[in-house]
Design an enzyme around this catalytic site. Sequence first.
Site, PDB file in Angstrom:
ATOM      1  NE  ARG A  49      -4.282  -1.279   0.059  1.00 55.27           N
ATOM      2  CZ  ARG A  49      -4.527  -2.204  -0.760  1.00 55.27           C
ATOM      3  NH1 ARG A  49      -3.335  -2.668  -1.511  1.00 55.27           N
ATOM      4  NH2 ARG A  49      -5.701  -3.063  -0.734  1.00 55.27           N
ATOM      5  CD  GLU A  85      -3.408   3.234  -5.360  1.00 51.26           C
ATOM      6  OE1 GLU A  85      -4.209   2.481  -5.778  1.00 51.26           O
ATOM      7  OE2 GLU A  85      -2.438   3.029  -4.996  1.00 51.26           O
ATOM      8  CG  HIS A 100      -3.563  -0.788  -6.536  1.00 51.13           C
ATOM      9  ND1 HIS A 100      -4.112  -0.183  -5.406  1.00 51.13           N
ATOM     10  CD2 HIS A 100      -3.405  -2.171  -6.267  1.00 51.13           C
ATOM     11  CE1 HIS A 100      -4.143  -0.907  -4.465  1.00 51.13           C
ATOM     12  NE2 HIS A 100      -4.020  -2.247  -4.939  1.00 51.13           N
TER      13      HIS A 100
END
Length: 307
Positions: free
Chosen positions: A225, A254, A273
Amino acid sequence: IELERLGIHESVEAVFPPAELADDLAALPAEISVVDDDGIPSCDAIVTLEHREAFLEVDWVHSIQAGVDRFPFDEFETNDVILTNSTGIHDRTVGETVAGYLLMFARRLHDHVANQQERRWERPDWDAAFTLSDSTACVVGTGTLGRGVAETLGGLGLGVRGVRRSDEPVPGFDEIYTTDRLLEAIADAEFVIVTVPLTDATRHLFDAAAFDAMRDDAYFVNVARGSVVDEPALIDALEADTLAGAALDVFETEPLPEDSPLWGLDEVIISPHCAAYTRDYVRDVGDLVLENVDRLADGGEFHNRVV
Ligand code: NAD
């Protein structure tokens, strides 16, 4: 829990088509439907990517991701909402993505892709390429992701060291360091790969001191993360050349903002991601949901229960 209606929240669309999961779960003795925010309150259980306040009114929420740091655990507990996650399915996918990043750096494959865009025939400097089989990787976090990474990298001949809270050995790792020896564990590794969940204990685990401790020619990989890393400290180290490069799948914000300096750095590989993406993702999640519906029917404990 009386499971009469299971909703698939439309947010899963970012990872797979919700209707595919609905098809997969069609044999369940419950009504399965794809729901938007308005449809949440009529469900007993929800399968989702994102969090919504209305989930506090259902009985069971299943996250299609392993990381559940965005769900408010306290509120789930107070409202008697069960939370389960999708850990256990991302070992090979993330392992192979990480192997890909490392091969790109060691074999200079990203340079060729960049040169090809410019129709440029340009060989790497004589001393730029190296082999992974002469290298050591330090994997921080030895859960599903960490083990998948260790197995895949071990297969490519790297030495693999693990960092975890206990010093119990873990299959696939040549040696284990405990988290309190993190700086020692990362000091001589050519690659440092982060695979821990985001918790109070891991927030900014990788800060200026950690990047200082790493070799100047080391590469840093984050598939965990974004907030496990102090991103400005990482950018400083990359710009100062006290780190050779980084492969990053996750970021503090993000999507990664267009003005982030990370986009422009040569030895930085950015993926949006998606390190765990696979066409089988939907079936893997479906299997976890089916297993828990079975356990529910048998009165057993939920698999992958977080709250
Ligand atoms: P997991 O629960 O199987 O493994 C996590 C491991 O980290 C466990 O072994 C746990 O003991 C360990 N850990 C927790 N706190 C620690 C600490 N302070 N120091 C050292 N170790 C610690 O989960 P997983 O499936 O391996 O996923 C790990 C994380 O990776 C997820 O929480 C998620 O945030 C992230 N993830 C990212 C992607 C992606 O697409 N990039 C995909 C899956 C998971």
